[in-house]
Design an enzyme around this catalytic site. Sequence first.
Site, mmCIF file in Angstrom:
data_model
loop_
_atom_site.group_PDB
_atom_site.id
_atom_site.type_symbol
_atom_site.label_atom_id
_atom_site.label_comp_id
_atom_site.label_asym_id
_atom_site.label_seq_id
_atom_site.Cartn_x
_atom_site.Cartn_y
_atom_site.Cartn_z
ATOM 1 N N LEU A 38 2.454 3.535 -12.410
ATOM 2 C CA LEU A 38 2.070 3.468 -11.522
ATOM 3 C C LEU A 38 1.894 4.815 -10.279
ATOM 4 O O LEU A 38 1.596 6.031 -10.671
ATOM 5 C CB LEU A 38 3.750 3.817 -11.703
ATOM 6 C CG LEU A 38 4.990 3.536 -12.843
ATOM 7 C CD1 LEU A 38 6.492 3.798 -12.296
ATOM 8 C CD2 LEU A 38 5.500 2.043 -11.485
ATOM 9 N N ASP A 39 1.602 3.613 -9.877
ATOM 10 C CA ASP A 39 1.096 4.958 -8.497
ATOM 11 C C ASP A 39 1.960 5.498 -7.764
ATOM 12 O O ASP A 39 2.558 5.451 -8.053
ATOM 13 C CB ASP A 39 0.837 3.595 -6.918
ATOM 14 C CG ASP A 39 -0.541 2.805 -7.098
ATOM 15 O OD1 ASP A 39 -1.300 2.291 -8.362
ATOM 16 O OD2 ASP A 39 -0.237 1.510 -7.098
ATOM 17 N N VAL A 40 1.455 6.505 -7.257
ATOM 18 C CA VAL A 40 1.508 8.062 -6.908
ATOM 19 C C VAL A 40 2.867 6.933 -5.587
ATOM 20 O O VAL A 40 4.352 8.160 -5.984
ATOM 21 C CB VAL A 40 0.962 8.306 -5.699
ATOM 22 C CG1 VAL A 40 0.832 9.748 -5.173
ATOM 23 C CG2 VAL A 40 -0.202 9.047 -6.801
ATOM 24 N N ALA A 42 4.989 4.688 -6.020
ATOM 25 C CA ALA A 42 5.497 3.821 -6.633
ATOM 26 C C ALA A 42 6.323 4.970 -7.454
ATOM 27 O O ALA A 42 5.833 5.646 -7.744
ATOM 28 C CB ALA A 42 4.670 3.146 -7.727
#
Length: 292
Positions: A38-40, A42
């Site tokens: 998961l992106d930072v 997100a």
Amino acid sequence: MSNYWLNFYKPKGISSAKLVNIVKKIIGKTKIGHAGTLDVEAEGILPLAVGEATKLIQLLIDAKKTYIFSVKFGAQTDNGDYTGKVIASKNYIPSQEEAYAVCSKFIGNIKQIPPMFSAIKVNGIRAYKLAREGKVVELKPRNVTIYDLKCLNFDKEKAIATYYTECSKGTYIRTLTEDLALSLQSLGFVIELRRTQVGIFKEENAIHIKASDAITKNFIDKKSIKIEAILDDILVLDATDDQAQKIKYGQKCVFDYEEDVNFLWVRYNGTLLAIGSLNKSCFNSLRVFNLL
């Protein structure tokens, strides 16, 4: 050795790797992996595999996932979300009716071009690293499946719509957002992204971690999920003592099961022994587990 799953909720502001490191410090020297970055910026479900469960991570990476995301219409950023630099703008903002109706166009098998700011490797280098250096990288379109897409809310004044989607592995929500906006004759980028489900793991029973939390090993053990949990809807065969020995040592093992099976698991004395396939009653192991 500990062998189980943990259903963590990753907050905004930390990387998936950072969350793994936090848990590692709590439970000690045990192998841990996560099922899908998961992106930072997100947030949402990030299943963690502990010990032998890491051998099953690919099953979760391949599993369906659900997201809730908010789109800001009228502009496009270089990385597809609100942290990026605005590179284009458009005055047209779709109507509420259009924002709802567009969903049906994307349900099914579609092609996506991954965003420049992605973890895909190009000649051994992550695409996002090349993008940060100002290098233009041409990424090939990929086939993904959108099982469901619906608009949950639309704010005309703020030019923001919130959507829910259920999708296949490899789906980029930032790309889906941009394509959706273009289909509405506008531009758009993600301002919020939350992953609500990965396979059997859902947000309503996830472990939330905050800086002030004193999460102990005992607490984590109580929240652990059995390693076989993600295999509940997959065919299982029970092995005899002789069959278990053969599988353990990589020898030919035959089961009294006539149908060919692409994927199944083998249980011995109630414990996961191996995963693999069955061809002409012969079991071909993909992974053998050290749980006995």
